[in-house]
Motif scaffolding. Sequence first.
Motif, PDB file in Angstrom:
ATOM      1  N   GLY A 374       0.787  -1.220   0.000  1.00 16.13           N
ATOM      2  CA  GLY A 374       0.000   0.000   0.000  1.00 16.13           C
ATOM      3  C   GLY A 374       0.813   1.260   0.000  1.00 16.13           C
ATOM      4  N   HIS A 375       0.075   2.343   0.097  1.00 19.37           N
ATOM      5  CA  HIS A 375       0.636   3.686   0.029  1.00 19.37           C
ATOM      6  C   HIS A 375       0.983   4.127   1.451  1.00 19.37           C
ATOM      7  CE1 HIS A 375      -1.034   3.189  -3.876  1.00 19.37           C
ATOM      8  NE2 HIS A 375      -2.278   3.466  -3.528  1.00 19.37           N
ATOM      9  N   ALA A 376       2.171   3.750   1.884  1.00 21.46           N
ATOM     10  CA  ALA A 376       2.565   4.056   3.254  1.00 21.46           C
ATOM     11  C   ALA A 376       2.608   5.555   3.503  1.00 21.46           C
ATOM     12  CB  ALA A 376       3.932   3.440   3.552  1.00 21.46           C
ATOM     13  N   GLY A 377       2.880   6.335   2.460  1.00 25.65           N
ATOM     14  CA  GLY A 377       3.008   7.771   2.623  1.00 25.65           C
ATOM     15  C   GLY A 377       1.726   8.469   3.016  1.00 25.65           C
ATOM     16  N   ASP A 378       0.566   7.874   2.698  1.00 22.16           N
ATOM     17  CA  ASP A 378      -0.700   8.503   3.096  1.00 22.16           C
ATOM     18  C   ASP A 378      -1.589   7.575   3.919  1.00 22.16           C
ATOM     19  OD1 ASP A 378      -1.817   6.807   1.163  1.00 22.16           O
ATOM     20  OD2 ASP A 378      -1.839   8.366  -0.371  1.00 22.16           O
ATOM     21  N   GLY A 379      -1.039   6.444   4.357  1.00 23.37           N
ATOM     22  CA  GLY A 379      -1.782   5.561   5.253  1.00 23.37           C
ATOM     23  C   GLY A 379      -2.839   4.707   4.587  1.00 23.37           C
ATOM     24  N   ASN A 380      -2.839   4.639   3.259  1.00 28.29           N
ATOM     25  CA  ASN A 380      -3.834   3.863   2.519  1.00 28.29           C
ATOM     26  C   ASN A 380      -3.295   2.455   2.273  1.00 28.29           C
ATOM     27  OD1 ASN A 380      -5.411   4.187  -0.783  1.00 28.29           O
ATOM     28  ND2 ASN A 380      -6.036   3.026   1.004  1.00 28.29           N
ATOM     29  N   LEU A 381      -3.927   1.474   2.887  1.00 23.36           N
ATOM     30  CA  LEU A 381      -3.442   0.094   2.861  1.00 23.36           C
ATOM     31  C   LEU A 381      -4.349  -0.774   2.006  1.00 23.36           C
ATOM     32  CD1 LEU A 381      -2.871  -0.157   6.704  1.00 23.36           C
ATOM     33  CD2 LEU A 381      -1.217   0.535   4.988  1.00 23.36           C
ATOM     34  N   HIS A 382      -3.752  -1.672   1.256  1.00 22.82           N
ATOM     35  CA  HIS A 382      -4.502  -2.646   0.469  1.00 22.82           C
ATOM     36  C   HIS A 382      -4.231  -4.021   1.069  1.00 22.82           C
ATOM     37  CE1 HIS A 382      -5.413   0.607  -2.113  1.00 22.82           C
ATOM     38  NE2 HIS A 382      -4.242   0.669  -2.685  1.00 22.82           N
ATOM     39  N   ILE A 383      -5.233  -4.572   1.711  1.00 21.58           N
ATOM     40  CA  ILE A 383      -5.118  -5.850   2.412  1.00 21.58           C
ATOM     41  C   ILE A 383      -5.998  -6.858   1.670  1.00 21.58           C
ATOM     42  CG2 ILE A 383      -5.280  -7.012   4.628  1.00 21.58           C
ATOM     43  CD1 ILE A 383      -3.499  -4.568   4.779  1.00 21.58           C
ATOM     44  N   TYR A 384      -5.408  -7.970   1.232  1.00 12.79           N
ATOM     45  CA  TYR A 384      -6.125  -8.945   0.416  1.00 12.79           C
ATOM     46  C   TYR A 384      -6.275 -10.267   1.164  1.00 12.79           C
ATOM     47  CZ  TYR A 384      -5.499  -5.649  -3.342  1.00 12.79           C
ATOM     48  OH  TYR A 384      -5.555  -4.514  -4.104  1.00 12.79           O
ATOM     49  N   ALA A 385      -7.511 -10.698   1.325  1.00 14.53           N
ATOM     50  CA  ALA A 385      -7.809 -12.014   1.875  1.00 14.53           C
ATOM     51  C   ALA A 385      -7.962 -12.986   0.708  1.00 14.53           C
ATOM     52  CB  ALA A 385      -9.091 -11.968   2.701  1.00 14.53           C
ATOM     53  N   LEU A 386      -7.250 -14.112   0.750  1.00 15.00           N
ATOM     54  CA  LEU A 386      -7.170 -15.034  -0.387  1.00 15.00           C
ATOM     55  C   LEU A 386      -7.879 -16.347  -0.084  1.00 15.00           C
ATOM     56  CD1 LEU A 386      -3.412 -14.454  -1.299  1.00 15.00           C
ATOM     57  CD2 LEU A 386      -5.413 -13.093  -1.908  1.00 15.00           C
ATOM     58  N   MET A 387      -8.654 -16.822  -1.045  1.00 18.42           N
ATOM     59  CA  MET A 387      -9.407 -18.056  -0.886  1.00 18.42           C
ATOM     60  C   MET A 387      -8.489 -19.277  -0.876  1.00 18.42           C
ATOM     61  SD  MET A 387     -12.452 -19.498  -3.314  1.00 18.42           S
ATOM     62  CE  MET A 387     -13.371 -20.984  -2.917  1.00 18.42           C
ATOM     63  N   ASP A 388      -7.510 -19.298  -1.762  1.00 19.82           N
ATOM     64  CA  ASP A 388      -6.605 -20.442  -1.927  1.00 19.82           C
ATOM     65  C   ASP A 388      -7.410 -21.732  -2.083  1.00 19.82           C
ATOM     66  OD1 ASP A 388      -4.475 -18.725  -1.897  1.00 19.82           O
ATOM     67  OD2 ASP A 388      -4.016 -19.009   0.219  1.00 19.82           O
ATOM     68  N   ASP A 389      -7.167 -22.732  -1.236  1.00 23.29           N
ATOM     69  CA  ASP A 389      -7.859 -24.021  -1.414  1.00 23.29           C
ATOM     70  C   ASP A 389      -8.991 -24.230  -0.414  1.00 23.29           C
ATOM     71  OD1 ASP A 389      -6.319 -24.274   0.837  1.00 23.29           O
ATOM     72  OD2 ASP A 389      -5.272 -26.109   0.204  1.00 23.29           O
ATOM     73  N   LEU A 390      -9.490 -23.143   0.188  1.00 24.28           N
ATOM     74  CA  LEU A 390     -10.603 -23.281   1.123  1.00 24.28           C
ATOM     75  C   LEU A 390     -11.875 -23.692   0.384  1.00 24.28           C
ATOM     76  CD1 LEU A 390     -10.126 -20.081   3.331  1.00 24.28           C
ATOM     77  CD2 LEU A 390      -9.634 -22.439   3.983  1.00 24.28           C
ATOM     78  N   PRO A 391     -12.678 -24.583   0.951  1.00 22.17           N
ATOM     79  CA  PRO A 391     -13.977 -24.905   0.337  1.00 22.17           C
ATOM     80  C   PRO A 391     -14.843 -23.648   0.276  1.00 22.17           C
ATOM     81  CG  PRO A 391     -13.408 -26.487   2.056  1.00 22.17           C
ATOM     82  CD  PRO A 391     -12.414 -25.368   2.162  1.00 22.17           C
ATOM     83  N   PRO A 392     -15.735 -23.552  -0.714  1.00 20.39           N
ATOM     84  CA  PRO A 392     -16.531 -22.331  -0.904  1.00 20.39           C
ATOM     85  C   PRO A 392     -17.282 -21.865   0.344  1.00 20.39           C
ATOM     86  CG  PRO A 392     -16.738 -23.735  -2.821  1.00 20.39           C
ATOM     87  CD  PRO A 392     -15.948 -24.518  -1.813  1.00 20.39           C
ATOM     88  N   GLU A 393     -17.916 -22.778   1.064  1.00 21.11           N
ATOM     89  CA  GLU A 393     -18.691 -22.356   2.241  1.00 21.11           C
ATOM     90  C   GLU A 393     -17.759 -21.863   3.345  1.00 21.11           C
ATOM     91  OE1 GLU A 393     -21.976 -24.058   5.457  1.00 21.11           O
ATOM     92  OE2 GLU A 393     -21.587 -25.168   3.610  1.00 21.11           O
ATOM     93  N   THR A 394     -16.647 -22.561   3.534  1.00 23.21           N
ATOM     94  CA  THR A 394     -15.668 -22.128   4.532  1.00 23.21           C
ATOM     95  C   THR A 394     -15.116 -20.761   4.173  1.00 23.21           C
ATOM     96  OG1 THR A 394     -15.053 -24.425   4.966  1.00 23.21           O
ATOM     97  CG2 THR A 394     -13.495 -22.723   5.672  1.00 23.21           C
ATOM     98  N   TRP A 395     -14.819 -20.575   2.889  1.00 20.92           N
ATOM     99  CA  TRP A 395     -14.285 -19.293   2.410  1.00 20.92           C
ATOM    100  C   TRP A 395     -15.284 -18.165   2.637  1.00 20.92           C
ATOM    101  CZ3 TRP A 395     -11.072 -15.705   1.371  1.00 20.92           C
ATOM    102  CH2 TRP A 395     -11.321 -14.706   0.415  1.00 20.92           C
ATOM    103  N   ALA A 396     -16.547 -18.402   2.331  1.00 26.00           N
ATOM    104  CA  ALA A 396     -17.556 -17.344   2.486  1.00 26.00           C
ATOM    105  C   ALA A 396     -17.617 -16.865   3.926  1.00 26.00           C
ATOM    106  CB  ALA A 396     -18.917 -17.854   2.024  1.00 26.00           C
ATOM    107  N   ASN A 397     -17.635 -17.788   4.872  1.00 26.67           N
ATOM    108  CA  ASN A 397     -17.715 -17.407   6.282  1.00 26.67           C
ATOM    109  C   ASN A 397     -16.416 -16.761   6.757  1.00 26.67           C
ATOM    110  OD1 ASN A 397     -20.334 -18.439   6.526  1.00 26.67           O
ATOM    111  ND2 ASN A 397     -19.591 -20.491   7.028  1.00 26.67           N
ATOM    112  N   ALA A 398     -15.280 -17.331   6.338  1.00 23.43           N
ATOM    113  CA  ALA A 398     -13.985 -16.805   6.771  1.00 23.43           C
ATOM    114  C   ALA A 398     -13.724 -15.430   6.170  1.00 23.43           C
ATOM    115  CB  ALA A 398     -12.874 -17.778   6.379  1.00 23.43           C
ATOM    116  N   ARG A 399     -14.097 -15.241   4.919  1.00 23.44           N
ATOM    117  CA  ARG A 399     -13.921 -13.938   4.261  1.00 23.44           C
ATOM    118  C   ARG A 399     -14.699 -12.860   5.005  1.00 23.44           C
ATOM    119  NH1 ARG A 399     -16.710 -10.672   0.776  1.00 23.44           N
ATOM    120  NH2 ARG A 399     -18.485 -12.090   0.734  1.00 23.44           N
ATOM    121  N   GLN A 400     -15.931 -13.168   5.362  1.00 23.18           N
ATOM    122  CA  GLN A 400     -16.746 -12.197   6.090  1.00 23.18           C
ATOM    123  C   GLN A 400     -16.120 -11.874   7.444  1.00 23.18           C
ATOM    124  OE1 GLN A 400     -19.736 -10.790   4.700  1.00 23.18           O
ATOM    125  NE2 GLN A 400     -19.133  -9.346   6.287  1.00 23.18           N
ATOM    126  N   ALA A 401     -15.621 -12.897   8.123  1.00 17.11           N
ATOM    127  CA  ALA A 401     -14.999 -12.677   9.429  1.00 17.11           C
ATOM    128  C   ALA A 401     -13.748 -11.811   9.308  1.00 17.11           C
ATOM    129  CB  ALA A 401     -14.652 -14.027  10.070  1.00 17.11           C
TER     130      ALA A 401
END
Length: 463
Positions: A374-401
């Motif tokens: 991210g843009h450390a100079g202005d505090g704007n961060l890009h944080i990415y949560a990745l599904m990888d090999d998680l099952p779809p239902e597990t991913w949906a709940n984990a992504r929301q959390a």
Amino acid sequence: MLFHKPDSADLAALSAWATVLPGASASEDYAHDEMTEYGAFAPDALALCESAEGVAKVLGYCAQKNIAVTPRGAGTGLCGGAVPIHGGVVLSLERMNHILEIDENTMTATVEPGVLLSDFIREVEARGLFYPPDPGEKTATLGGNAMTNAGGMRAVRYGVTRDYVLGMQVALPSGELLDLGGKVVKTSSGYSLLSLLVGSEGTLGIVTKLILKLLPMPRANVSVLAPFDDLDACVRAVPQVLACGAEPTAVEFMEREVIACAETYLGKRFPDTSADAYLLVRLDGPSAKALEASCDQLAQTLLDLGARDALLADTDERKSSIWDARGAFLEAIKSGTPSMDECDVVVPRDKIADFVRASREISRDCGVRILSFGHAGDGNLHIYALMDDLPPETWANARQAVMDALYRQAALLGGQVSGEHGIGHAKAAYLRDSAGETAVALMRGVKAAFDPKGILNPGKVIA
């Protein structure tokens, strides 16, 4: 919300002002943006407009008939801001792609909203001029940049898109065209409707023309890459880097794992992959000689703060090896996972380390791999949560959390929901929680004043 679904008679009427296709005949690209995690929503019709008057007529007709209208540029957004979640008409501005004027006397450019950022930069720089806003997605449109108040890597020194929009023509749901601002460099003339419309994500009006401020092109630039043993030390260095007197144009942070993704994606080696984290700093100036003292000061500051080295990139080849990788981070991350979600928060610059540290804890707690840059100079961060090999239902709940925890942490640190990508429909709930009832009520009052029937980009921002 209940809207009238456009029928064949409506499509025939709209055809007087635009090229109109039934939704079934439109490309599926119009049903989603670049973040497909947020769903696909097919329009009932696609209207390709080629003039401001056409946009105003289409919008006025749809307001009369209570037809939902979703304005769209290149569809490169990351929060579902240009997708028709209520069906209706997608009003595309992609054909309004002309640079109308570059006025070197007033240092302004007048453009249609569908001009691509990459085309505009090329034309401006050919004249020795400079348009500072630098969003990562160069195939975005200038209209889309204005409607999301896009930022980018150079915001720490030059500001964001709002700082370069001097004037705008906008089509209102009433069917009127409203001209705001102009080539003047300042004004104190009543409420700033122009500033209000920039960043409104097409919920108040549809931009049909922009007047943009230009600067002289910086004649020299250098970049410094500083490897650190750990990310915490890297981001803790940012406030001192900004205060050292070097006046950086960009201060970016990145993790080794993200760099590895970019190397694989591009098939090119990064200059250094030995460290856990890196700061990348760019300096602009009138000449290479004039930058020498600032560069020396920056390098010494970085070393004093624990950097292993301060690697100078002062040739085109060296700069390209670093900045090409930085520009490819998003696509590189996307290519390595079946799905992902992004958190685009902005926090005070002295809280970056706290937020990044918290994101790693959230990753462990939720069992989801998280990558950040991210843009450390202005505090704007890009944080990415990745599904990888998680099952779809597990991913949906984990992504929301993960997303709930990240936005909650940003609020605790005094941050905001979005630094530059906007709210769309995907982040609307987080905005409501963050802004509070009074602010949201005021926003809804503004929306009602511009769009009494609520037909313009419904379900977005304050849904």
